[in-house]
Structures are given as structure tokens and as C-alpha cells.
Design an enzyme around this catalytic site. Structure first.
Site, PDB file in Angstrom:
ATOM      1  N   THR A 176       0.789  -0.982   0.157  1.00  0.00           N
ATOM      2  CA  THR A 176       0.103  -0.011   0.033  1.00  0.00           C
ATOM      3  C   THR A 176       0.888   1.173   0.123  1.00  0.00           C
ATOM      4  OG1 THR A 176      -1.561   1.276   1.361  1.00  0.00           O
ATOM      5  CG2 THR A 176      -0.075  -0.359   2.363  1.00  0.00           C
ATOM      6  N   ASP A 177       0.160   2.359  -0.334  1.00  0.00           N
ATOM      7  CA  ASP A 177       0.842   3.738  -0.310  1.00  0.00           C
ATOM      8  C   ASP A 177       1.075   4.161   1.043  1.00  0.00           C
ATOM      9  OD1 ASP A 177      -1.532   4.252  -0.211  1.00  0.00           O
ATOM     10  OD2 ASP A 177      -1.835   6.000  -1.842  1.00  0.00           O
ATOM     11  N   GLU A 178       0.241   3.431   1.854  1.00  0.00           N
ATOM     12  CA  GLU A 178       0.134   4.228   3.259  1.00  0.00           C
ATOM     13  C   GLU A 178       1.518   3.877   4.077  1.00  0.00           C
ATOM     14  OE1 GLU A 178      -3.269   3.629   5.622  1.00  0.00           O
ATOM     15  OE2 GLU A 178      -4.553   3.737   3.986  1.00  0.00           O
ATOM     16  N   TYR A 208      -2.017  -0.594  10.778  1.00  0.00           N
ATOM     17  CA  TYR A 208      -2.154  -1.239   9.536  1.00  0.00           C
ATOM     18  C   TYR A 208      -0.969  -0.911   8.549  1.00  0.00           C
ATOM     19  CZ  TYR A 208      -3.182  -1.706   4.647  1.00  0.00           C
ATOM     20  OH  TYR A 208      -3.455  -1.950   3.259  1.00  0.00           O
ATOM     21  N   LYS A 230       2.206  -3.387   7.120  1.00  0.00           N
ATOM     22  CA  LYS A 230       2.430  -3.640   5.875  1.00  0.00           C
ATOM     23  C   LYS A 230       3.705  -3.104   5.561  1.00  0.00           C
ATOM     24  CE  LYS A 230      -0.171  -4.624   2.984  1.00  0.00           C
ATOM     25  NZ  LYS A 230      -0.538  -6.169   2.414  1.00  0.00           N
TER      26      LYS A 230
HETATM   27  P1  NAD Z   1     -10.024  -7.173   1.967  1.00  0.00           P
HETATM   28  O1  NAD Z   1      -9.900  -6.944   3.454  1.00  0.00           O
HETATM   29  O2  NAD Z   1     -10.969  -7.192   1.263  1.00  0.00           O
HETATM   30  O3  NAD Z   1      -9.517  -8.950   1.578  1.00  0.00           O
HETATM   31  C1  NAD Z   1      -8.673  -9.547   2.452  1.00  0.00           C
HETATM   32  C2  NAD Z   1      -8.577 -11.030   2.137  1.00  0.00           C
HETATM   33  O4  NAD Z   1      -7.690 -11.610   2.917  1.00  0.00           O
HETATM   34  C3  NAD Z   1      -9.834 -11.687   2.631  1.00  0.00           C
HETATM   35  O5  NAD Z   1     -10.511 -12.516   1.610  1.00  0.00           O
HETATM   36  C4  NAD Z   1      -9.733 -12.333   3.892  1.00  0.00           C
HETATM   37  O6  NAD Z   1     -10.664 -13.582   4.126  1.00  0.00           O
HETATM   38  C5  NAD Z   1      -8.054 -12.707   3.570  1.00  0.00           C
HETATM   39  N1  NAD Z   1      -7.224 -13.070   4.837  1.00  0.00           N
HETATM   40  C6  NAD Z   1      -7.402 -12.188   5.861  1.00  0.00           C
HETATM   41  N2  NAD Z   1      -6.491 -12.802   6.730  1.00  0.00           N
HETATM   42  C7  NAD Z   1      -6.070 -14.065   6.329  1.00  0.00           C
HETATM   43  C8  NAD Z   1      -5.254 -15.059   6.602  1.00  0.00           C
HETATM   44  N3  NAD Z   1      -4.554 -14.943   8.085  1.00  0.00           N
HETATM   45  N4  NAD Z   1      -4.941 -16.125   6.025  1.00  0.00           N
HETATM   46  C9  NAD Z   1      -5.633 -16.155   4.812  1.00  0.00           C
HETATM   47  N5  NAD Z   1      -6.367 -15.253   4.443  1.00  0.00           N
HETATM   48  C10 NAD Z   1      -6.573 -14.199   5.107  1.00  0.00           C
HETATM   49  O7  NAD Z   1      -8.757  -6.638   1.528  1.00  0.00           O
HETATM   50  P2  NAD Z   1      -8.356  -5.754  -0.180  1.00  0.00           P
HETATM   51  O8  NAD Z   1      -8.817  -4.468   0.083  1.00  0.00           O
HETATM   52  O9  NAD Z   1      -8.843  -6.686  -1.097  1.00  0.00           O
HETATM   53  O10 NAD Z   1      -6.782  -5.685  -0.098  1.00  0.00           O
HETATM   54  C11 NAD Z   1      -5.871  -6.672  -0.672  1.00  0.00           C
HETATM   55  C12 NAD Z   1      -4.478  -6.399  -0.457  1.00  0.00           C
HETATM   56  O11 NAD Z   1      -4.348  -5.126  -0.903  1.00  0.00           O
HETATM   57  C13 NAD Z   1      -3.979  -6.038   1.174  1.00  0.00           C
HETATM   58  O12 NAD Z   1      -2.791  -6.795   1.247  1.00  0.00           O
HETATM   59  C14 NAD Z   1      -3.936  -4.656   1.302  1.00  0.00           C
HETATM   60  O13 NAD Z   1      -3.064  -4.208   2.018  1.00  0.00           O
HETATM   61  C15 NAD Z   1      -3.684  -4.158  -0.191  1.00  0.00           C
HETATM   62  N6  NAD Z   1      -4.091  -3.007  -0.499  1.00  0.00           N
HETATM   63  C16 NAD Z   1      -5.378  -2.559  -0.559  1.00  0.00           C
HETATM   64  C17 NAD Z   1      -5.631  -1.470  -1.082  1.00  0.00           C
HETATM   65  C18 NAD Z   1      -7.075  -0.992  -0.917  1.00  0.00           C
HETATM   66  O14 NAD Z   1      -7.478   0.028  -1.257  1.00  0.00           O
HETATM   67  N7  NAD Z   1      -8.233  -1.894  -0.723  1.00  0.00           N
HETATM   68  C19 NAD Z   1      -5.040  -0.667  -1.747  1.00  0.00           C
HETATM   69  C20 NAD Z   1      -3.546  -0.896  -1.721  1.00  0.00           C
HETATM   70  C21 NAD Z   1      -3.233  -1.963  -1.286  1.00  0.00           C
HETATM   71  O1  DAU Z   2      -4.105   4.018   0.279  1.00  0.00           O
HETATM   72  C1  DAU Z   2      -4.339   2.567   0.441  1.00  0.00           C
HETATM   73  C2  DAU Z   2      -5.240   2.115   1.540  1.00  0.00           C
HETATM   74  O2  DAU Z   2      -6.512   2.531   1.138  1.00  0.00           O
HETATM   75  C3  DAU Z   2      -5.115   0.542   1.918  1.00  0.00           C
HETATM   76  O3  DAU Z   2      -4.038   0.036   1.870  1.00  0.00           O
HETATM   77  C4  DAU Z   2      -6.329   0.173   2.706  1.00  0.00           C
HETATM   78  O4  DAU Z   2      -6.308  -1.282   2.702  1.00  0.00           O
HETATM   79  C5  DAU Z   2      -7.572   0.818   2.230  1.00  0.00           C
HETATM   80  O5  DAU Z   2      -8.486   0.493   3.336  1.00  0.00           O
HETATM   81  C6  DAU Z   2      -7.574   2.304   1.967  1.00  0.00           C
HETATM   82  O6  DAU Z   2      -7.094   2.730   3.252  1.00  0.00           O
HETATM   83  P1  DAU Z   2      -7.981   4.304   3.529  1.00  0.00           P
HETATM   84  O7  DAU Z   2      -8.070   4.488   5.116  1.00  0.00           O
HETATM   85  O8  DAU Z   2      -7.509   5.361   2.877  1.00  0.00           O
HETATM   86  O9  DAU Z   2      -9.555   3.782   3.076  1.00  0.00           O
HETATM   87  P2  DAU Z   2     -11.162   4.171   3.690  1.00  0.00           P
HETATM   88  O10 DAU Z   2     -12.069   3.819   2.725  1.00  0.00           O
HETATM   89  O11 DAU Z   2     -11.204   3.558   5.246  1.00  0.00           O
HETATM   90  O12 DAU Z   2     -11.180   5.716   3.809  1.00  0.00           O
HETATM   91  C7  DAU Z   2     -10.685   6.583   2.864  1.00  0.00           C
HETATM   92  C8  DAU Z   2     -10.727   8.001   3.513  1.00  0.00           C
HETATM   93  O13 DAU Z   2     -12.059   8.370   3.844  1.00  0.00           O
HETATM   94  C9  DAU Z   2      -9.765   8.285   4.522  1.00  0.00           C
HETATM   95  O14 DAU Z   2      -9.381   9.343   4.582  1.00  0.00           O
HETATM   96  C10 DAU Z   2     -10.839   8.106   5.911  1.00  0.00           C
HETATM   97  C11 DAU Z   2     -12.081   8.638   5.305  1.00  0.00           C
HETATM   98  N1  DAU Z   2     -13.155   7.899   5.782  1.00  0.00           N
HETATM   99  C12 DAU Z   2     -13.527   6.776   5.933  1.00  0.00           C
HETATM  100  C13 DAU Z   2     -14.623   6.179   6.304  1.00  0.00           C
HETATM  101  C14 DAU Z   2     -14.798   4.748   6.436  1.00  0.00           C
HETATM  102  C15 DAU Z   2     -14.487   8.846   5.957  1.00  0.00           C
HETATM  103  O15 DAU Z   2     -14.212   9.979   6.244  1.00  0.00           O
HETATM  104  N2  DAU Z   2     -15.357   8.266   6.734  1.00  0.00           N
HETATM  105  C16 DAU Z   2     -15.454   6.858   6.772  1.00  0.00           C
HETATM  106  O16 DAU Z   2     -16.714   6.483   7.304  1.00  0.00           O
END
Ligand code: NAD
Ligand code: DAU
Length: 359
Positions: free
Chosen positions: A135-137, A161, A165
């Protein structure tokens, strides 16, 4: 690339990737290892193209004997590692599972492939790859006029989190450097699209708006994220696995950086267009500012130069068109939405997280 282990393939990005990968790579077999936590859902994997090339294994990436067995049994030559705890707010309320899955789980996978690929020499190292999705975080928060994150931006993770990562990224890189394991890492910005669990901003706002519930904006809502449509992310990962240089990191972003309040207002205007007779029209009237996320990162932005120059990748979708597609997907998939919305633990998460914030 013949036998691919995908971890976390029942989650949001993982399930989109399984679908994308089966359609773009006709020669591969996929094994999906997923623990089916609250975020994992086998309904995300219905209607796969060519399901005969796909197998599902339920289990935990921290289970060392299971991971070793699967890698040997399926003769895995490629790992695409998505499995993680992924929600920042949950990591603030309960960091322990993030340390376990994101750090120990990644370490467990690395140990298993090192044994099979490096120690037992199952394949020539030119033909294997461990790809880690990050992630970019990990880069922390940008000041208003600071340049976007590049691959050499120093790590400064702020939430449990992001720190978990960052830790996993370092361990992956160390296995590449020390043991010669062919690894690659992608650090991506915020994804949106079909099958995203409705704890994250975009699906949460869509579903709350449909039922006339408040749309919670943390703090002033002027935080900035770099939004990327999930299919664009899948294409970028595929290009890195196929053509990326082992040992390298690639940043991936959407070149679109609205503030949170702008994104929420845009969703409201799409819903107004789609549902002009809704009792909640105009949906904007549901917006409520609530207590901010502790340690909330103010701004993210990604510099895509490296992946664009070296691998020819650029996002295809614009925020306006892909957000419309996404909203339409949630409107059309009522069964999927209702099944998740009625889950007891999802309801208790929403109550716990938002009541405390005054939402
Ligand atoms: P998600 O939470 O939707 O899905 C996570 C999946 O991992 C689920 O299917 C869960 O059952 C599985 N999982 C969790 N713990 C596990 C374990 N111990 N063993 C096996 N499986 C397990 O997540 P996502 O949003 O699809 O993100 C996927 C990946 O991408 C993550 O590594 C996250 O850090 C990264 N990522 C997400 C975003 C985003 O915006 N969602 C952005 C950048 C990177
Ligand atoms: O940047 C990549 C990341 O993006 C991934 O690594 C994470 O897995 C993914 O969850 C996401 O993280 P964020 O924290 O940015 O996503 P989220 O959707 O939770 O929140 C997006 C923005 O909106 C953040 O600034 C928090 C804000 N927010 C979020 C929620 C859930 C609100 O203002 N209200 C809300 O209820």
C-alpha cells in the site's frame, strides 16, 4: 508461470484479480488460499471465467504446515500475496490481528517458498516469483505541496495497519536480498470497484445513502486520497508479475486526487441521477461530519512514472466513469449487498465505530 498461489483471493482486490488473471492468462492454474475472515466471501468468486483452472483452499497463511503442503502439492511457481487485514480503523481498535496476519503470515509464506524454490531447487529461480501486494500508506502523509510518493520515498507508516504492511514489505525485500528469492512489491493507492467490503468509504457511503443513513465524514473531510479503479490495479499487478524486474518495487496510483468530501458529494450526485424519486433525495443532505480518525493521514498521492515508463502501464479509467460503474454495481447486486448488510458482526462493527464518533 504455470501454477499460481493467490492468497486472500476471496477479498475485494484478490477476487477481482482471480477473475482478471484467468481471463488474461489462458495457461495458468490458480489456487486461492483464503481464511474467509469477515472480509472474505466466496460469493465474490461466482461466475469465474474457466473455473476448471481454479481451486479454493480454506486456511490461514500463518499456518506453516498448511502453506508448506499447498506449495508442494500444487507445485507452485508464482505467489501473488493479497491476504491481509486491510482496514485502518480496525487496526486502531485492535492491532493484534494485523501484526499476526500481515507480518507473521507474510513471513510464513516466504519461508515456505524459500524452502521449496531455493533450498529444494524445485524450479530454476528464473521461473519463479513471489509478488507482494502493498500500500501507499507505508509512506505516511504528504504535506500539501510535497511531491507525490515515488519508490524512493522513505517509509513513515502512521497507523498500526500501515506499520504492519511496511514491516511485511521489509521482510519480503530482505528475502530477496539475502536468499536471492525473486520477489517484487507493488505499493498501490486507494482502490474502489465491485465487491469492496462496505466498511471502506465508497461502498459504505453508497449503501448508507440507499437506506437514508448518515454519510459519515471524518473530521473536515479535506483529506486527500489517490483513487484507482480495481481493474486498473489488477492490470498493473499482472504487468509487474510478467515483466517487472525481480527485486524491484513499483508504485501504482490513479492520478486522481479528490478530497473525501468531493468523493462523497460525487457519489451523492450519481445517486440523485439514478434515483430521482428516492425519499432521500438530495442524498447530499445525509452528510454528517463525525469525530476524526486518530492519527489520520492528510494526503496521499502516487507518482506512476516508473511503472508507466518501464512497463507501459497507465490507469485506463477516469474517476467519473468508474465511480458511476461502481455505484451501478452496488445498485444491481442487491443479493450480495443484503447478505453482507445483514451480517451480525458487520452491524456491530458499524455501531461500535460510528456511535463512538457521534455519527
Ligand atoms: P480485503 O480485506 O477485502 O480482503 C482480504 C482477504 O484476505 C479476505 O478474503 C480475507 O479472508 C483474507 N485473509 C485475511 N487474513 C487471512 C489469513 N490470515 N489467511 C488467509 N487469508 C486471510 O482486502 P483488499 O482491500 O482486497 O486488499 C488486498 C491487499 O491489497 C491487502 O494486502 C491490502 O493491504 C492491499 N491494498 C489494498 C488497497 C485498497 O484500497 N483496498 C490498496 C492498496 C493495497
Ligand atoms: O491507500 C491505500 C489504502 O486505502 C489501503 O492500503 C487500505 O487497505 C484501504 O482500506 C484504504 O485505506 P483508507 O484508510 O484510505 O480507506 P478508507 O476507505 O477507510 O478511507 C478513505 C478515506 O475516507 C480516509 O481519509 C478516511 C475517510 N473516511 C473513511 C470512512 C470509512 C471517512 O471520512 N468516513 C468513513 O466512514
Amino acid at each position: 508461470m504455470n501454477n499460481v498461489l493467490i492468497t486472500g483471493g476471496a477479498g475485494f482486490i484478490g477476487s477481482n484479480f482471480v477473475r482478471y488473471f484467468l481471463s488474461i492468462e489462458p495457461g495458468i492454474q490458480i489456487v486461492n488460499l483464503d481464511a474467509l475472515t469477515y472480509a472474505g466471501n466466496l460469493e465474490n468468486l461466482k461466475d469465474l471465467p474457466d473455473p476448471g483452472r481454479y481451486a479454493f483452499e480454506e486456511g490461514d497463511i500463518c499456518d506453516s504446515s498448511l502453506v508448506h503442503r499447498l506449495i508442494q502439492q500444487y507445485q507452485i511457481d508464482t505467489v501473488v500475496h493479497f491476504a491481509a487485514e486491510s482496514h485502518v480503523d480496525r487496526s486502531i481498535l485492535g492491532p493484534s490481528q494485523f501484526i499476526q496476519t500481515n507480518i507473521i503470515g507474510t513471513f510464513t509464506l516466504l519461508e515456505a517458498v524459500k524452502q521449496y524454490w531455493v533450498d529444494e531447487k524445485a524450479f530454476s529461480l528464473e521461473h519463479v516469483r513471489f509478488h507482494h501486494i502493498s500500500t501507499d500508506e507505508v509512506y505516511g502523509s504528504l504535506e500539501p505541496n510535497a511531491p507525490p510518493f515515488s519508490e524512493i520515498t522513505p517509509y513513515a507508516p502512521n497507523s498500526p495497519y500501515a506499520a504492519s504492511k511496511a514491516s511485511s514489505d521489509h521482510i519480503v525485500r530482505a528475502y530477496g536480498h539475502t536468499y536471492g528469492l525473486p520477489i517484487s512489491i507493488t505499493n498501490c493507492s486507494n482502490n474502489y470497484g465491485p465487491y469492496q467490503f462496505p466498511e471502506k468509504l465508497i461502498p459504505l457511503v453508497v449503501l448508507n445513502a440507499l437506506t437514508g443513513q448518515p454519510l459519515p465524514i471524518y473530521g473536515d473531510g479535506k483529506q486527500i486520497r489517490d483513487w484507482l479503479y480495481v481493474e486498473d490495479h489488477c492490470e498493473a499487478i499482472w504487468r509487474v508479475i510478467r515483466d517487472g524486474i525481480p527485486g524491484e518495487t513499483y508504485n501504482i496510483g490513479g492520478d486522481t486526487q479528490p478530497s473525501n468530501i468531493e468523493i462523497v458529494e460525487l457519489i451523492c450526485s450519481i445517486l440523485d441521477e439514478r434515483l430521482p424519486d428516492s425519499p432521500h433525495f438530495p442524498h447530499k443532505s445525509l452528510i454528517r461530519h463525525v469525530a476524526d480518525r486518530p492519527g489520520h493521514d492528510r494526503r496521499y498521492a502516487i507518482d506512476n512514472t516508473k511503472i508507466s515508463r518501464e512497463l507501459g502501464w497507465q490507469p485506463r479509467e477516469s474517476l467519473h466513469s468508474a465511480l458511476r460503474k461502481t455505484v451501478d454495481w452496488y445498485l444491481a447486486n442487491t443479493e450480495w449487498v443484503n447478505a453482507i448488510s445483514n451480517q451480525k458482526n458487520h452491524q456491530s462493527w458499524l455501531q461500535g465505530n460510528y456511535q463512538e464518533r457521534g455519527g
